[in-house]
Design an enzyme around this catalytic site. Sequence first.
Site, PDB file in Angstrom:
ATOM      1  N   ARG A 242     -20.823-100.021   4.843  1.00  0.00           N
ATOM      2  CA  ARG A 242     -21.381-101.361   4.657  1.00  0.00           C
ATOM      3  C   ARG A 242     -21.220-102.089   5.990  1.00  0.00           C
ATOM      4  O   ARG A 242     -20.118-102.237   6.508  1.00  0.00           O
ATOM      5  CB  ARG A 242     -20.650-102.092   3.530  1.00  0.00           C
ATOM      6  CG  ARG A 242     -21.204-103.480   3.199  1.00  0.00           C
ATOM      7  CD  ARG A 242     -20.381-104.562   3.850  1.00  0.00           C
ATOM      8  NE  ARG A 242     -20.680-105.903   3.342  1.00  0.00           N
ATOM      9  CZ  ARG A 242     -20.182-107.015   3.857  1.00  0.00           C
ATOM     10  NH1 ARG A 242     -19.331-106.963   4.869  1.00  0.00           N
ATOM     11  NH2 ARG A 242     -20.490-108.183   3.342  1.00  0.00           N
ATOM     12  N   ASP A 244     -21.130-105.200   8.217  1.00  0.00           N
ATOM     13  CA  ASP A 244     -20.874-106.622   8.054  1.00  0.00           C
ATOM     14  C   ASP A 244     -21.820-107.462   8.909  1.00  0.00           C
ATOM     15  O   ASP A 244     -22.007-107.194  10.103  1.00  0.00           O
ATOM     16  CB  ASP A 244     -19.418-106.915   8.446  1.00  0.00           C
ATOM     17  CG  ASP A 244     -19.056-108.378   8.307  1.00  0.00           C
ATOM     18  OD1 ASP A 244     -19.037-108.876   7.169  1.00  0.00           O
ATOM     19  OD2 ASP A 244     -18.804-109.024   9.345  1.00  0.00           O
ATOM     20  N   ALA A 245     -22.402-108.492   8.302  1.00  0.00           N
ATOM     21  CA  ALA A 245     -23.155-109.555   8.989  1.00  0.00           C
ATOM     22  C   ALA A 245     -24.022-109.035  10.132  1.00  0.00           C
ATOM     23  O   ALA A 245     -23.836-109.404  11.292  1.00  0.00           O
ATOM     24  CB  ALA A 245     -22.185-110.628   9.490  1.00  0.00           C
ATOM     25  N   GLU A 281     -25.150-106.168   5.314  1.00  0.00           N
ATOM     26  CA  GLU A 281     -25.034-107.558   4.882  1.00  0.00           C
ATOM     27  C   GLU A 281     -25.868-108.374   5.858  1.00  0.00           C
ATOM     28  O   GLU A 281     -25.625-108.349   7.060  1.00  0.00           O
ATOM     29  CB  GLU A 281     -23.591-108.047   4.916  1.00  0.00           C
ATOM     30  CG  GLU A 281     -23.484-109.512   4.481  1.00  0.00           C
ATOM     31  CD  GLU A 281     -22.200-110.205   4.931  1.00  0.00           C
ATOM     32  OE1 GLU A 281     -21.836-111.209   4.308  1.00  0.00           O
ATOM     33  OE2 GLU A 281     -21.588-109.747   5.916  1.00  0.00           O
ATOM     34  N   ASP A 310     -28.992-113.957  -2.833  1.00  0.00           N
ATOM     35  CA  ASP A 310     -29.741-114.918  -3.643  1.00  0.00           C
ATOM     36  C   ASP A 310     -29.599-114.617  -5.129  1.00  0.00           C
ATOM     37  O   ASP A 310     -29.610-115.534  -5.959  1.00  0.00           O
ATOM     38  CB  ASP A 310     -31.224-114.894  -3.257  1.00  0.00           C
ATOM     39  CG  ASP A 310     -31.510-115.641  -1.962  1.00  0.00           C
ATOM     40  OD1 ASP A 310     -30.545-115.987  -1.256  1.00  0.00           O
ATOM     41  OD2 ASP A 310     -32.699-115.866  -1.655  1.00  0.00           O
ATOM     42  N   VAL A 311     -29.480-113.352  -5.483  1.00  0.00           N
ATOM     43  CA  VAL A 311     -29.297-112.992  -6.891  1.00  0.00           C
ATOM     44  C   VAL A 311     -27.970-113.571  -7.390  1.00  0.00           C
ATOM     45  O   VAL A 311     -27.900-114.180  -8.467  1.00  0.00           O
ATOM     46  CB  VAL A 311     -29.337-111.468  -7.082  1.00  0.00           C
ATOM     47  CG1 VAL A 311     -29.112-111.108  -8.549  1.00  0.00           C
ATOM     48  CG2 VAL A 311     -30.659-110.891  -6.587  1.00  0.00           C
ATOM     49  N   HIS A 313     -26.358-116.152  -6.156  1.00  0.00           N
ATOM     50  CA  HIS A 313     -26.394-117.621  -6.170  1.00  0.00           C
ATOM     51  C   HIS A 313     -27.107-118.144  -7.410  1.00  0.00           C
ATOM     52  O   HIS A 313     -26.638-119.099  -8.055  1.00  0.00           O
ATOM     53  CB  HIS A 313     -27.089-118.143  -4.908  1.00  0.00           C
ATOM     54  CG  HIS A 313     -26.408-117.744  -3.627  1.00  0.00           C
ATOM     55  ND1 HIS A 313     -25.107-117.317  -3.576  1.00  0.00           N
ATOM     56  CD2 HIS A 313     -26.869-117.717  -2.350  1.00  0.00           C
ATOM     57  CE1 HIS A 313     -24.792-117.044  -2.316  1.00  0.00           C
ATOM     58  NE2 HIS A 313     -25.839-117.275  -1.559  1.00  0.00           N
ATOM     59  N   ASP A 379     -16.512-112.492  -0.616  1.00  0.00           N
ATOM     60  CA  ASP A 379     -16.957-113.739   0.022  1.00  0.00           C
ATOM     61  C   ASP A 379     -17.089-114.865  -0.990  1.00  0.00           C
ATOM     62  O   ASP A 379     -16.562-115.966  -0.788  1.00  0.00           O
ATOM     63  CB  ASP A 379     -18.316-113.531   0.699  1.00  0.00           C
ATOM     64  CG  ASP A 379     -18.185-113.115   2.155  1.00  0.00           C
ATOM     65  OD1 ASP A 379     -17.177-113.481   2.791  1.00  0.00           O
ATOM     66  OD2 ASP A 379     -19.086-112.422   2.654  1.00  0.00           O
ATOM     67  N   VAL A 381     -15.958-115.311  -3.979  1.00  0.00           N
ATOM     68  CA  VAL A 381     -14.723-115.727  -4.642  1.00  0.00           C
ATOM     69  C   VAL A 381     -13.743-116.274  -3.610  1.00  0.00           C
ATOM     70  O   VAL A 381     -13.225-117.382  -3.727  1.00  0.00           O
ATOM     71  CB  VAL A 381     -14.088-114.560  -5.419  1.00  0.00           C
ATOM     72  CG1 VAL A 381     -12.753-114.980  -6.031  1.00  0.00           C
ATOM     73  CG2 VAL A 381     -15.031-114.068  -6.513  1.00  0.00           C
TER      74      VAL A 381
END
Length: 587
Positions: A242, A244-245, A281, A310-311, A313, A379, A381
């Site tokens: 994964r 990151d950013a 991400e 978005d899902v 959120h 993120d 939480v």
Amino acid sequence: MKPIRVWAPTRDDVRLVLDGTDTPMFRDPDGWWSSDVEPEPGMRYAFRLDGGDPRPDPRSLSQPQGPHAASEVVDLDAHEWHDEGWDGCRLHGAIIYELHIGTFTPEGTLDAAAEHLDHLASLGVTLVELMPVAAFPGRRGWGYDGVAPYAVHEAYGGAAALQRFVDACHQHHLGVCLDVVYNHLGPSGNYLQEFAPYFTDRHHTPWGWAVNLDGGESDEVRRYLRDNAEMWLRDFHLDALRLDAVHAMVDDRATTFLEELAEYADRLSDELDRPVTLIAESDRNDPATVARRGPGGIGGVGLHAQWADDVHHALHVLLTGETQGYYADFADPNAIGKVLATPFFHDGTWSSFRGRTHGRPVPPELPGWRFVASLQTHDQVGNRAGGERLSHLVSPGRLACAAALLLTGPYTPMLFMGEEWGASTPWQYFTDHQEPELATAVSLGRRAEFAEHGWANEVPDPQDARTAQASTLRWEELDRPEHADLLNWYRWLIRLRRAIPDLQNSTLASTRVTRVDGVITVHRGAHTVVVNLSGHDVPLDLPQGEAVLGSRGASERAKKAVVHPDGVVIRGPNGGGHTHLKEHATP
């Protein structure tokens, strides 16, 4: 063991400090320095650059005394693997489980985490995603301040423990994904720039200078990152990374590093004869991140999947009613219907949080499994003032509704550790910076971040060891009825998803959503999920040939069902071979 080498093109004199003894190194024309000394596993070494203090190896595999001290020689071939029959983990059809090694168990080690693999296997997840394990100063932290990208954090057990963990996962038929951070290094213990131009001031990120992906000497910097990815995938037998950013990886070259990495991963997959997956991400809401490249390599980046925040959120706003900050846009009543059918709510639409239009539409031919959806993540939480989980914010019934929406949808679902039983523990932001000034700055900065919302007094001190302790899962909760009840629901939903093709269909056009006030109806082929978030009972007719497959907070009489407030019903064709699942639907 191979002789030790290091890239230091800007240095005039490099010496190997091996077990405390300086030895000259020899420079190659490409800026690499080498030594004819053959080290043994367990030896400690560092590099003295132009007469300065000894520095750890940028490619160190072990930092037993922390990132400021000498590196340790490690033989990655010493582990005897037992996963010969493992043929990999495909993302299509996968269910991901994100966990943090330091707080997954009280011991906070990879070996202790491996003792709970039976739980993960029985839950039904297929890919375990580890938050970053790269070495960082201190013992506690999320992992995104790592400064030794090749070394496994000593407090977690080091490199050998990660190999044992992956081996054990594969024997439990679980793949492993590792969260890697290629966009920055942490603020303490970052010595890379003393060796070579790993960073550039041509671009800036939220963490300072950007990684040098497009300036002078960037070919070797890219190689450093690519070799790191290969090490995890080859030497540690990992199945996925994964990234990151990736939006913070500024890269102006015609062929970006991410494109190169995607192509390399595909070649490595062919060589290893098992799937190798890269998950990004990215907050750009750009389907080009996962779109495959066209003729001549022009077009998409070609990564295999990306997170779809978005899902999260839209589901969070639907369930909690919170609309502060970036949640404001998702108060739109149509938001939930949109994100359950296409992963980006902002797909060229106005984003009030950003003050501009944002995103691009997802082409219908892109399958939903390329987008990772969640109800909770580290993120979402951990970046709350008190680290509240969804289980602290909504009723048990709504937790069940949320799980049903996620696990019957067209995307690749991801759970956050403890979500499946409604863990009572928060998951908060915690650090263990060793420099007093940095520790103070982090503690004060965290309070200031939430002061404008009136939450400063609710923010736990990240530096206090009790903050990490409070965030550690309590496994004894599984014996309590209210937690066991939710866990059974998650297990059943995952079984149902696997048993019914409609519910695992990742074609975006396969989902149709209607909303009438607080009642959400999701049509997935011949199957329907009805979630009642209103304050009154909702009657449902059951047409001939249709039955309730499972429910929570609902009752059934004759050919009618009643969905009570905060209840959910999943219904579909009767006699479809899934009646054996129904009896486990409502514990």
